[in-house]
Write a protein that holds these residues in place. Sequence first.
Motif, short mmCIF file in Angstrom:
data_model
loop_
_atom_site.label_atom_id
_atom_site.label_comp_id
_atom_site.label_asym_id
_atom_site.label_seq_id
_atom_site.Cartn_x
_atom_site.Cartn_y
_atom_site.Cartn_z
N GLY A 102 0.96 -1.27 -0.06
CA GLY A 102 -0.10 0.19 0.00
C GLY A 102 0.77 1.38 -0.12
N SER A 103 2.14 1.36 0.80
CA SER A 103 2.81 2.35 0.84
C SER A 103 3.29 2.81 -0.49
N ALA A 104 3.89 1.98 -1.32
CA ALA A 104 4.40 2.25 -2.54
C ALA A 104 3.21 2.73 -3.55
N LEU A 105 2.29 1.97 -3.48
CA LEU A 105 1.24 2.12 -4.51
C LEU A 105 0.72 3.63 -3.99
N ASP A 106 0.29 3.90 -2.89
CA ASP A 106 -0.26 5.31 -2.17
C ASP A 106 0.64 6.48 -2.89
N THR A 107 2.17 5.88 -2.70
CA THR A 107 3.14 7.17 -2.80
C THR A 107 3.39 7.14 -4.51
N SER A 108 3.14 6.17 -5.22
CA SER A 108 3.02 6.48 -7.00
C SER A 108 1.84 7.01 -7.20
N LYS A 109 0.72 6.99 -6.72
CA LYS A 109 -0.33 7.88 -7.19
C LYS A 109 -0.27 9.42 -6.74
N ALA A 110 0.39 9.74 -5.59
CA ALA A 110 0.77 10.96 -4.95
C ALA A 110 1.91 11.54 -6.19
N PRO A 118 0.35 22.08 -9.36
CA PRO A 118 1.36 22.93 -8.80
C PRO A 118 1.38 22.64 -7.18
N GLY A 119 2.53 23.20 -6.66
CA GLY A 119 2.51 23.22 -5.13
C GLY A 119 3.12 21.63 -4.54
N ALA A 120 2.47 21.61 -3.41
CA ALA A 120 3.18 20.31 -2.74
C ALA A 120 1.99 19.49 -2.42
N ILE A 121 2.30 18.03 -1.99
CA ILE A 121 1.22 17.35 -1.98
C ILE A 121 0.39 17.64 -0.69
N LEU A 122 0.60 18.09 0.24
CA LEU A 122 -0.29 18.60 1.28
C LEU A 122 -1.14 19.72 1.09
N ASP A 123 -0.88 20.30 -0.11
CA ASP A 123 -1.95 21.15 -0.57
C ASP A 123 -3.25 20.40 -1.05
N TYR A 124 -3.10 19.24 -1.23
CA TYR A 124 -4.02 18.49 -1.72
C TYR A 124 -4.68 17.33 -0.85
N THR A 125 -4.53 17.42 0.54
CA THR A 125 -5.14 16.50 1.24
C THR A 125 -6.78 16.75 1.27
#
Length: 388
Positions: A102-110, A118-125
């Motif tokens: 799950g961690s690798a797949l969730d990371t690949s999606k992010a 644009p910006g950082a992943i934390l802008d999209y939670t």
Amino acid sequence: MSMDSSFRFLPIPTEIQFGCGILSSLPERIRGLGCKKALVVTDPGMRAAGAVARVEALLSAAGIGFAVYDSVTPDSGSNLIMEAAGLLKHTGADVVVGLGGGSALDTSKAVAAMATNPGAILDYTGLDKLICKPLPVVAIPTASGTGSEVTFWSVFIDDRTNLKVAAGGVLLFPAIALCDPELTLTLPPSATAATGMDALGHAVECYTNTACQPISAALALKAIELIGQHLRTAVLNGKDPESRYGMMLASTMAGIAMNSTRLGLAHALAMPLGSYTIRIPHGLAIAITLPVVMKFNHASRFERYAEVARALGEHVHRLPLRDAAACSFAAVKKLSADIGIPARLSDVGLREEHIDDVAAEAIKSGNVAVNPRRTTVEDLRAILRDAL
Ligand SMILES: [Fe+2]
């Protein structure tokens, strides 16, 4: 559900390619997407197990360019995602291949999302925050649990707060799920057990919650049945191909089902239980809290919990409904014990002083709103104490 009930089911846009040996079709799938260069997102364990070398060999033989990011950690982190996204931009890859749990797949999606937004992943939670369509993702699960290859969620740690957070929405569905049960034949027993119980948690929480409709229910119930049939063997005799096939099918079906329904209290609790310095692995948090949550919930929907018991192989047809429903959490406890899941949250690091913080965080989860029994923060504290 009566005849006049209207409902919503979200179909998944992900193309599912399922079968033993299907991994070898990866180059064909990448070409089918019209892509030329892949970033493989994976973890050091996959590298050590030889799975990365297999993917590299397949891509090389097919003349598809690639780069590899193999530093994914359990539950990743927002900084790690941005680091991998930086590598992606540097390499000019046009497709992301997620390989792992799950961690690798969730990371690949992010990472695929950060290639185009644009910006950082934390802008999209949160839900539906992405603006642009991410790069296509080919998700290759090597464990049968999260269902990440067919869900629109990406879960990771917010490195500013140490809280587990999620970004979700239809743009986060992988383009292709390459589900090859052979890749799970070497997964160790403890990881097989924990991830399998996560899949059971998805199926049970989806099937019993208030957002469940007949289509998700059918998928979730079948998943529960498959897990009842196959999880013990997959853990105790990992080389058995039939049980590995059954478990991968179960986690895929549960994953499809839960996009439309959200989950329940075990998943609400698992986020903070995986946060801060507690960091209980997701599958273990689910496995240990699930029977306690089911016990708390079962009186609110006896029929559903009786069906869960039946699907898990319990002989309930002659029992009064309430007794049949009670068999469901007993069956989950037996399954957990048989596959070596620790019995209590204190066995995996939770302490009494964590309970208030975990409950206060869990009550904010969207999964609480669909739980079949109305839940207060006191209820969550009681469930945690019961599981401690
Ligand atoms: Fe889960």
